[in-house]
Design an enzyme around this catalytic site. Structure first.
Site, PDB file in Angstrom:
ATOM      1  N   THR B 168       0.807  -1.216   0.000  1.00  0.00           N
ATOM      2  CA  THR B 168       0.000   0.000   0.000  1.00  0.00           C
ATOM      3  C   THR B 168       0.844   1.271   0.000  1.00  0.00           C
ATOM      4  O   THR B 168       0.415   2.305  -0.494  1.00  0.00           O
ATOM      5  CB  THR B 168      -0.928  -0.010   1.232  1.00  0.00           C
ATOM      6  OG1 THR B 168      -1.639  -1.253   1.223  1.00  0.00           O
ATOM      7  CG2 THR B 168      -1.897   1.131   1.226  1.00  0.00           C
ATOM      8  N   HIS B 291      23.697   3.919 -31.723  1.00  0.00           N
ATOM      9  CA  HIS B 291      22.382   3.286 -31.714  1.00  0.00           C
ATOM     10  C   HIS B 291      21.721   3.358 -33.086  1.00  0.00           C
ATOM     11  O   HIS B 291      21.199   2.365 -33.578  1.00  0.00           O
ATOM     12  CB  HIS B 291      21.478   3.959 -30.674  1.00  0.00           C
ATOM     13  CG  HIS B 291      21.887   3.705 -29.266  1.00  0.00           C
ATOM     14  ND1 HIS B 291      20.987   3.481 -28.266  1.00  0.00           N
ATOM     15  CD2 HIS B 291      23.110   3.639 -28.676  1.00  0.00           C
ATOM     16  CE1 HIS B 291      21.635   3.292 -27.114  1.00  0.00           C
ATOM     17  NE2 HIS B 291      22.910   3.393 -27.338  1.00  0.00           N
TER      18      HIS B 291
END
Lengths: 375, 375
Positions: B168, B291
């Site tokens: 929680t 990349h």
């Protein structure tokens, strides 16, 4: 597992520059470096001086600033790149080998010897210049562990400061990270750096697993900005460590994090994500009735961190349809009103009914509460 | 570890309503329910009918829609709440006991019997009405495991559909989740639901660890919106599972995720966070030279997902200072230009030099490339 001392390699000025929306000016780079230094990161990593003329100039400028943090730059494992890098004033050079396609031939076992040879040459050269050196693979989690270990053990015999493991594509799970870092930890004597991308939302958890397994250095960026959807966010990593072993982050000025996140978000033209730990607009905001009641009595019920430690305040939202009678009673009491239990229940129902059309402002809520008792 | 079949309990219309900026109108709730149903979630969880008059009306409306997903509502473990809930047309009721302060007395061992008694009464009542029932603790990771197990085993003897474990306050680590869920898995026969908050950035990793340990149901919301900085985001959870066991998500319409995330972001007035998996603006955007070169040759080098599966396209950014000669050569080739290796290198240096002042637009880049060869 208890984590030993670790260090942050803050890469907003390298990985963060690879974020689609990032283009830092020289003065922005200096501002980011200064704020990260004030926060207390141990290392700043900057873009390769080979990237562009201004990248080289900015690296020289930041390396010359009077910072406590050491300045690193990040270059391909080529002697030419290393030769330029060592002239910039940086304290250390992070080298990485190969690309993923090279990694594939690497994991076929065909170029392990060549990688060791090229890597050793570059590492020895940087060491000969008196600088720190890190040697890292890319895409470590889609490589043959046996091959990785052979390379790392060979490099480790040269006594570099660190070897690096990188989840370049963000595919690793925390248990896989724990396993691979544990394996490398047993195989080398030098420090271990870990770099985690966030493509599957696990960058923070993976970095934490790496520290649990014996990694010593974690790469972060402000907000987690980086290639694609980014890497480990500095604030989130601090939250993770603070919740487990608060003594690990005692040396940092945590109160500077919200301003740091806001500053970089503005520079790259994004919001601080609502899901950012510690620094998001709503990180200490309580709404549901059960939560607000508990938090008003004891904040630790729904808060694991004291917002004051980050220069923040908790906010409790009362004028909405999920509100509860305890929050209404608390607000009435703040206004100096004394209400019976029955009055509180009636007013709560009325707030919920009105707020069904949309939240009430604080003024609307206060007017409603004040109107409930005779003047 | 291989994960067995699991189900999604999609809680945008309950936990998501607790996000500070969320206030869904009846028609927005219906739209969210419809899109989540089209995506293929097994359950929709809605706010308690006790929250407000419109909350009750909306629950009845959504429960009456012709959806494949089952509709749940989420109420306190009180007989009064359950009595209203079972009249709404929902297929099942999720009950939760206590608040954290109650949990503290619970973990002192003083109210275990009372919790079992109250919980059993509510579970039996819901079962007597022919509805599914889940019984969950709050703040399971700050409770005594021994006490938790006593309660769950007592409730399990009534044969509810599920018991729930909830982080929680977002404090658990993946290894803690694995441990506690494994313990409960051994102790009960019924299904196990897991609910993870994101205060330390580990919600997705924790939910994944729960599934690895034998949990069967995971709570999500669109984008991860919820109390404070939220819970497990649906898209991120899908990305995590898709990268590990793609067959687990075969039954979902993954191509609807970007639209779903954009729709809810607009409703609550936020951006889709840049760090969202699969759906962020930059999730399939490649920038750094190394990349872009690799991705142009083989997208799998830096992409673990095919963007087309989510109705998206990769984007490769070329006109910036981190660009590389392969990306420049690729762009020139796309324009029908034939350049020598020397020309490509010279042009790449020129792009980097110009882009040091700011990225070039595609048109600016193309003009530069076209201008480099005689007309």
């Amino acid at each position: 597992m208890t984590i030993r001392a670790f260090k942050i390699i803050e890469s907003t000025l390298r990985e963060g520059e690879q974020f689609a929306r990032a283009h830092f000016t020289p003065s922005q780079k200096a501002a980011i470096a200064q704020m990260l230094d004030e926060f207390g990161v141990e290392y700043l990593e900057l873009t390769s001086p080979c990237a562009s003329p201004q990248s080289e100039a900015d690296l020289r400028t930041v390396a010359a600033l009077p910072l406590r943090a050491k300045v690193l730059t990040h270059v391909r494992c080529h002697l030419d790149d290393a030769r330029l890098a060592v002239t910039t004033g940086a304290d250390g050079i992070d080298v990485l080998f190969g690309t993923s396609s090279a990694m594939r031939s690497f994991s076929h076992g065909k170029t392990v010897d060549e990688i060791i040879e090229a890597g050793s040459e570059v590492v020895r050269f940087i060491q000969s210049q008196g600088l720190e050196v890190r040697f890292s693979s890319e895409d470590s989690f889609r490589s043959e562990p046996r091959d990785l270990l052979r390379v790392y053990q060979a490099i480790d015999r040269l006594h570099p400061q660190r070897v690096g493991l990188a989840d370049t594509v963000g595919i690793a799970t925390p248990s896989q990270v724990f396993e691979l870092v544990s394996m490398v930890r047993k195989a080398v004597d030098c420090d271990i750096e870990f770099h985690a991308h966030n493509d599957t939302g696990c960058a923070i958890a993976n970095a934490f697993a790496a520290l649990e397994a014996g990694a010593t250095h974690i790469d972060t960026t402000v907000l987690g900005i980086g290639e694609r959807n980014g890497i480990v966010p500095l604030s989130g990593m601090i939250a993770r460590l603070l919740s487990v072993q608060p003594e690990l982050v005692d040396q940092y000025r945590l109160e500077t994090l919200p301003g740091l996140d806001r500053m970089v978000a503005a520079m790259v033209g994004i919001e601080v994500p609502f899901n950012a730990a510690l620094t998001s607009e709503t990180a200490f905001h309580h709404k549901a009735g059960m939560h607000t009641n508990a938090v008003l009595n004891d904040p630790s019920t729904y808060e694991i961190f004291d917002p004051a430690r980050f220069g923040r305040e908790r906010t409790v939202m009362t004028g909405h349809r999920l509100t509860g009678r305890h929050a209404i009673a608390h607000r009435a009491s703040s206004l100096g009103l004394t209400l019976t239990d029955h009055e509180v229940r009636t007013l709560t129902a009325e707030v919920k009914r009105r707020a069904d059309s949309g939240p009430l402002t604080n003024d609307e809520l206060d007017d409603l509460l004040r109107g409930s008792v005779p003047a």
